[in-house]
Scaffold this active site. Structure first.
Site, short mmCIF file in Angstrom:
data_model
loop_
_atom_site.label_atom_id
_atom_site.label_comp_id
_atom_site.label_asym_id
_atom_site.label_seq_id
_atom_site.Cartn_x
_atom_site.Cartn_y
_atom_site.Cartn_z
N ASP A 1 -29.78 60.68 8.57
CA ASP A 1 -31.10 59.72 8.22
C ASP A 1 -31.41 58.98 9.28
O ASP A 1 -32.28 58.27 9.46
CB ASP A 1 -30.51 58.75 6.92
CG ASP A 1 -30.29 59.30 5.56
OD1 ASP A 1 -31.09 60.43 5.42
OD2 ASP A 1 -29.69 58.89 4.96
N ASP B 1 -32.78 67.69 1.18
CA ASP B 1 -32.40 66.47 0.54
C ASP B 1 -32.97 66.51 -0.78
O ASP B 1 -32.03 66.02 -1.63
CB ASP B 1 -33.23 65.38 1.23
CG ASP B 1 -32.20 64.33 1.77
OD1 ASP B 1 -30.97 64.65 2.00
OD2 ASP B 1 -32.80 63.24 2.10
#
Length: 543
Positions: free
Chosen positions: A439, A386
């Site tokens: 997520d 990320d």
């Protein structure tokens, strides 16, 4: 489990991970990085989006969106305070020299080029214009700033840039109508985005549902296992594995491979992003959505239609399929096809969220994190992934690869389909708040693992780990939204906040309670499993 066996699942999960992105403000991206250009007296406005509402022959017509300049007066925020002003076309078109046409407090529209933005604004102001609309020579918007050596910046009219398409439409209005007027205003976004509240609820409830379903299946298999032991059966199968069919336990190598594949796929999509590639992603999403929706519906309906769920028919290429699955499949396929056809309509987000949630829940049933060690490796790799693709990649490619892919830049689409989205109902700028599948899915694996452990260890909700894990996830996601708003809509990698809260909570709590060794290695409590042999008398006794 061998890594080779995990490859198909890893590839599928990698697609989900690479197509994940934290909630972001799509419509306002041009006003981000406000500090990227220096400010000085007379050139210190914040970059803001501006609505340009048009009236043609006193009838309301199209509305366009532009961006305000660093210089000039600020634009009113309320529509009721914005005046309707006549629009005229500059002659010469670039407004680098005094206009030949008479201007009496009108808004003047000029073309970009041949001189600086500030010179155009000064020329328009001297000619008695009340505002200036500068038409860009590209489809995108551009931030209008001052030149480094400019000092005399006495500009007292608003300056707004519009994209090339908006300029072409305005020119068409001016040539075909007797009267065209505009209204310029820049409404402020609400302090709290209701869409983000609903997305938070969707994410948390999806993990809750998937966790309880996963734990229920494992506990059902464990109960059957214990029943066989109690009855002293002559053959004790591994019911934990057979009772929970289609389950793939991830290992450390597969977790690392998963993130490596995701990085490769992400870069490939970044390079191939185009309308036809979005169509391929839509097809893949429909296939996954059909499988997910079908799995969820069959599991739900099998409680009432047990005979249909346990009666099978053999179909070429597909093998044995239950009658219930056969009955549900046409509905799921039709639902996905209808979404694909109408996905660009205002209600398309509903079908996308239904298919997406069903897909996430199904994946959480298939792929299990067997212990905390694997979960730590997986989330740590995803955390680094990320950070790199959202922030560090901008240093190498002049733009964030993750954000470009999530927004589907250059494809002509509003975004990729692998997202949950919710419309900004009370936002004057409209648009959607979004959250990527990864997520929810990646932290969800760890949260589901905590509930499976609690149920197998006979821990209640207060003494177990699940309540703390789901609370940590929800809090981490909440912090993501707070950071998103504090940083003026900059795209935020949600795992940057979710991973430390979720993983850190389980590690800390496990160490404090003395369960960390079991959580880290076995991932489940010890269960009695005696060896059994068949005696000559026909009785079964332990060795």
């Amino acid at each position: 489990m061998a890594v080779e066996k995990f490859l198909p699942v890893a590839a599928f999960l990698a697609v989900i991970l690479l197509l994940r992105h934290a909630p972001s403000v799509i419509a306002g991206d041009i006003v981000h990085d406000d500090d990227s250009t220096p400010k000085k007296p007379g050139c210190e406005n914040q970059f803001v989006l501006v609505k340009v509402q048009t009236w043609v022959n006193d009838k309301e017509d199209d509305e366009f969106v532009g961006v305000g300049a660093r210089f000039g007066t600020t634009i009113v925020s309320k529509e009721k305070n914005a005046k309707h002003t006549r629009l005229i076309l500059s002659d010469p078109r670039d407004c680098c020299n005094p206009p030949k046409n008479k201007i009496a407090g009108d808004v003047i529209m000029v073309d970009r080029g041949n001189c600086t933005f500030t010179k155009k604004a000064k020329t328009a102001q001297t000619a008695n214009a009340s505002a200036i609309l500068i038409i860009n020579n590209q489809k995108e918007l551009y931030k209008m700033v001052c030149e480094p050596d400019e000092t005399d910046l006495n500009i007292h009219i608003p300056a707004v840039m519009l994209p090339r398409d908006a300029g072409a439409r305005l020119k068409e209005m001016l040539t075909s109508a007797s009267s065209v007027s505009v209204q310029l205003y820049s409404p402020r976004r609400p302090a709290v985005d209701v869409a983000e509240v609903f997305l938070w609820l969707l994410a948390v409830l999806t993990i809750l549902c998937a966790s309880y379903w996963s734990a229920w299946r494992v506990r059902e298999a464990a109960d059957e296992h214990n029943k066989l032991l109690k009855d002293a059966s002559d053959e004790v199968p591994d019911t934990i594995n057979t009772g929970v069919s289609r389950v793939v336990n991830m290992n450390m190598k597969a977790a690392i491979l998963f993130v490596v594949l995701a990085s490769c796929f992400l870069f490939m999509i970044y390079k191939l992003m185009s309308p036809w590639f979005i169509d391929i992603l839509v097809v893949l999403f429909c296939i996954g959505g059909v499988e997910g929706l079908q799995t969820c519906l069959v599991a739900l309906l099998s409680r009432w239609f047990k005979h249909a769920a346990k009666t099978y028919i053999k179909i070429p290429f597909f093998g044995a399929i239950s009658y219930l699955t056969l009955a549900v499949s046409p509905f799921c396929i039709t639902f996905a096809v209808l979404w694909a056809v109408y996905r660009t309509h205002s209600f398309g987000w509903i079908g996308q969220d239904i298919l997406g949630i069903a897909l996430i829940i199904t994946v959480l049933q298939i792929v299990h994190v067997p212990n905390l060690k694997v979960g730590t490796v997986l989330l740590s790799c995803a955390f680094i992934y990320d950070l790199f693709w959202v922030f560090v990649s901008a240093k190498f490619f002049q733009q964030s690869v993750m954000i470009v892919v999530a927004r589907a830049d250059g494809s002509g689409e509003d975004g990729i389909p692998m997202l949950l989205k919710f419309p900004r109902i009370f936002d004057p700028w409209g648009g959607y708040s979004i959250i990527g599948f990864g997520d929810i899915l990646l932290p969800g694996m760890l949260v589901a693992f905590s509930l499976r452990y609690d149920w197998l260890a006979n821990k209640n909700i207060r003494n177990g780990y699940f309540l703390w894990a789901i609370f940590a996830y929800g809090f981490g996601l909440l912090v993501t939204y707070v950071a998103l708003n504090l940083m003026d809509g900059h795209g935020q990698p949600a795992l940057l906040y979710i991973v430390p809260f979720t993983l850190g909570t389980l590690l800390t709590l496990g160490r404090k309670r003395g369960d960390l060794q079991v959580l880290w290695t076995r991932g489940e409590p010890e269960r009695p499993c005696p060896h059994i042999r068949l005696q000559h008398s026909g009785e079964v006794s332990p060795e």
